[in-house]
Design a protein around this motif. Structure first.
Motif, PDB file in Angstrom:
ATOM      1  N   TYR A 113      -7.912   7.815  -2.333  1.00 20.70           N
ATOM      2  CA  TYR A 113      -6.892   6.850  -2.768  1.00 20.70           C
ATOM      3  C   TYR A 113      -6.573   5.839  -1.669  1.00 20.70           C
ATOM      4  N   ILE A 114      -6.582   6.265  -0.413  1.00 18.93           N
ATOM      5  CA  ILE A 114      -6.416   5.299   0.681  1.00 18.93           C
ATOM      6  C   ILE A 114      -7.570   4.303   0.656  1.00 18.93           C
ATOM      7  N   GLY A 115      -8.797   4.817   0.482  1.00 17.35           N
ATOM      8  CA  GLY A 115      -9.966   3.945   0.428  1.00 17.35           C
ATOM      9  C   GLY A 115      -9.935   3.007  -0.757  1.00 17.35           C
ATOM     10  N   ARG A 116      -9.474   3.496  -1.906  1.00 20.16           N
ATOM     11  CA  ARG A 116      -9.444   2.646  -3.098  1.00 20.16           C
ATOM     12  C   ARG A 116      -8.476   1.475  -2.900  1.00 20.16           C
ATOM     13  N   GLU A 117      -7.363   1.718  -2.228  1.00 20.29           N
ATOM     14  CA  GLU A 117      -6.430   0.622  -1.951  1.00 20.29           C
ATOM     15  C   GLU A 117      -7.033  -0.381  -0.972  1.00 20.29           C
ATOM     16  N   LEU A 118      -7.690   0.114   0.077  1.00 19.27           N
ATOM     17  CA  LEU A 118      -8.318  -0.799   1.035  1.00 19.27           C
ATOM     18  C   LEU A 118      -9.400  -1.641   0.368  1.00 19.27           C
ATOM     19  N   THR A 162       0.829  -1.204   0.000  1.00 15.54           N
ATOM     20  CA  THR A 162       0.000   0.000   0.000  1.00 15.54           C
ATOM     21  C   THR A 162       0.867   1.258   0.000  1.00 15.54           C
ATOM     22  N   SER A 163       0.248   2.390  -0.341  1.00 14.00           N
ATOM     23  CA  SER A 163       0.970   3.657  -0.437  1.00 14.00           C
ATOM     24  C   SER A 163       1.380   4.178   0.942  1.00 14.00           C
ATOM     25  N   GLU A 164       2.592   4.707   1.015  1.00  7.41           N
ATOM     26  CA  GLU A 164       2.975   5.559   2.134  1.00  7.41           C
ATOM     27  C   GLU A 164       2.563   6.971   1.768  1.00  7.41           C
ATOM     28  N   GLY A 166      -2.680   7.312  -7.233  1.00  5.18           N
ATOM     29  CA  GLY A 166      -2.387   7.758  -5.879  1.00  5.18           C
ATOM     30  C   GLY A 166      -0.929   8.116  -5.694  1.00  5.18           C
ATOM     31  N   ILE A 167      -0.027   7.359  -6.303  1.00  2.22           N
ATOM     32  CA  ILE A 167       1.408   7.655  -6.191  1.00  2.22           C
ATOM     33  C   ILE A 167       1.689   9.070  -6.661  1.00  2.22           C
TER      34      ILE A 167
END
Length: 554
Positions: free
Chosen positions: A154-159, A130-132, A400-401
């Motif tokens: 973007y945090i939600g999309r990764e989760l 996942t993204s930092e 997101g990156i």
């Protein structure tokens, strides 16, 4: 409600239940959400209704047999993903799918709430691929609600790719006590209205990704330097101050219908709750949050295994009962208790012997089911069983990156070195001369050596021998760039004062320590130790990008 309308409602519910005898009642049924939730809970035994209020964690990457027993045999309502579960991202996705399949095999086909703490920045329980991210204080420094929205998105999309449908974020604690090491850069800053605005935007971003947002830590953890994992913090402000400061974000979020709020193990002795932790206080949860603020969503406890709750209550079982009675809908336990554990047996006994407690548990179960019906179904809902190919291809999120790098750049803050009398920045390679990089993060050294080729790196420690060695390197340098993130580093930094060298602080996480070193020549603040933050900070020092951030501490 009139007698006629009440009679009609009961008739419709009875008709619904009679129909369910012909066609088995299921979470997948269509119809009015409130009526279906009521029908599903009516079809539950006391054990099943109580189990919906349980959110349990487990130890290890693989789901333990015990957590599987709780899901299969008890039909618990949710599980919590902790950092110790997340070393292998794809294995985590497999685990989440396996747990959901066990839950969906139950007679009512009710899915689990699968929650974690993925606040961004410092707190990132789901690691791996996942993204930092730059984190909340970086959002506060940029000041743009769109940055908060896209961070949540973007945090939600990764989760969502991992099957995680609930996130314990945004953190809307106000950074009131600058000595706090518990909240610090997890906060948007110390302006309550800005925290509420940015928290609302973050929430809406998560919802756009299909993830249930949860604001924390109600009624506010930012005015103490104590950690409720170990003790019960006592915050001595009167309620009037709380209402106009810590509670402003919750008042704003409740109006925007945030689906969940986490209650914190915090005591406010100068309020009507007296010494009772807010997480166990009906005054804080019912009178203030429900009745006065008007919040209608789920209330979830912070981990009940924290000393801040159990020490006051006397036992974990008593804390769990008090939590439900006072108005929490979900009780969270970071470990999986035995099936015959006193927490379960005592709560079930209370349900059977105390009608008031039974009604409260069933009301909580109804609220949980209604929330699941609203958020865990439909086209935008998080898949119950993750697609491993999509997870592998989509983590970290490629869009997101790029966004998080932009956010890191927008949030860089020059705190010293741009005044007219002594301009340090931009600090070119020629101007810097011989550079010493002193820090404790690998990305600081790798990025710093790219920015200043030929520089020397020194990983400092607080020991006397290491400080003497650091001073020796410093004497042979023209410029010292010191990465500061905590009180130990501050004590090391103070030993460089009298060497007559140019000292520049590269502040990560909370910048509050800079107040104690006014003698440094320059200071740049970023708000996380994500690689993007180091790239942005050094780029700003070199003058390649403007430092647009503003310190979110008034």
């Amino acid at each position: 409600m009139t007698l006629r309308s009440r009679t009609l409602s009961w008739f419709l519910l009875s008709l619904f239940l009679c129909t369910a005898n012909i066609f088995p009642l299921s979470f997948t049924d269509t119809g009015d959400r409130s009526e279906l939730a009521a029908a599903l809970v009516e079809a539950m035994s006391d054990e099943e209704a109580l189990a919906q209020t349980f959110m349990l964690g487990w130890v290890g990457a693989e789901p333990s047999p015990l957590i599987l027993d709780w899901i299969r045999d008890r039909h618990i309502g949710g599980v919590k993903i902790f950092g110790w579960n997340t070393g292998d991202t794809l294995r985590l996705a497999e685990t989440v799918g396996a747990l959901q399949q066990v839950s969906l095999a139950g007679k009512l086909k009710v899915p689990l709430l699968v929650a974690t703490d993925q606040e961004g920045g410092w707190i990132r329980h789901v690691k791996g691929a996942t993204s930092e991210t730059p984190g909340n204080m970086a959002i506060g420094a940029s000041g743009y609600p769109r940055d908060a929205y896209l961070s949540g998105y973007y945090i939600g999309r990764e989760l969502a790719l991992l099957g995680i449908n609930m996130n314990f974020a945004p953190t809307v604690d106000i950074y009131t006590n600058l000595a706090s090491t518990v909240i610090g850069p997890r906060s948007f800053g110390n302006d309550p209205v800005r925290a509420g605005l940015l928290g609302t935007a973050f929430m809406k971003g998560q919802q756009a990704a299909g993830v249930i947002a949860t604001a924390k830590h109600y009624p506010g953890h930012g005015d103490t330097d104590l950690d409720s994992h170990g003790v019960l913090p006592r915050i001595t402000v009167p309620f009037e101050v709380l209402w106009d400061r810590e509670l402003i974000p919750y008042r704003m979020l409740a109006k925007e219908k945030i689906p969940a709020i986490m209650s914190g193990h915090l005591a406010f002795p100068n309020t009507q709750a007296a010494s009772t932790p807010a997480s166990l206080s009906s005054w804080f949860l019912r009178d203030i949050l429900r009745d006065r603020i008007g919040f209608q969503g789920l209330i979830i406890t912070d981990d009940l295994m924290m000393n801040g709750a159990t020490t006051w209550a006397g036992s974990l079982s008593q804390a769990a009962k008090q939590a439900l009675l006072s108005g929490n809908d979900i009780i969270m336990l970071s470990k999986t208790p035995n099936l015959s554990d006193p927490v379960w047996t005592s709560l079930l006994s209370s349900m059977r012997q105390e009608p008031v407690f039974r009604d409260r548990v069933r009301d909580a179960a109804r609220r949980i089911i209604e929330t699941k019906l609203e958020h865990l179904r439909g086209e935008t809902a998080v898949p119950y069983v993750p697609d491993l190919r999509k997870a592998e291809a989509g983590l970290p999120d490629p869009d997101g990156i790029r966004f998080f790098l932009d956010l890191a750049a927008r949030s860089v803050t020059i705190l010293k070195g741009e005044d007219q009398d002594q301009t340090i920045f931009p600090l070119s390679r020629e101007k810097a001369g011989r550079v010493l990089l002193a820090g404790q993060y690998l990305d600081f050294f790798s990025t710093g050596k790219s920015a200043y080729p030929g520089s020397t790196g020194y990983w400092y420690t607080p020991s006397e021998e290491a400080i003497e060695e650091l001073q020796g390197y410093a004497r042979r340098s023209d410029t010292i760039i010191f990465c500061l993130s905590d009180p130990e580093g501050l004590n090391v930094l103070k030993n460089l004062r009298w060497l007559g060298k140019r000292v520049i602080v590269f502040s990560v996480l909370s910048p509050v320590y800079l107040d104690q070193v006014p003698w440094v020549d320059g200071a740049v603040a970023v708000y996380s130790y994500a690689p993007e933050s180091f790239v942005a900070g050094f780029s700003s020092m070199l003058g390649r990008i403007p430092a647009q951030g503003r310190l979110p501490l008034q």
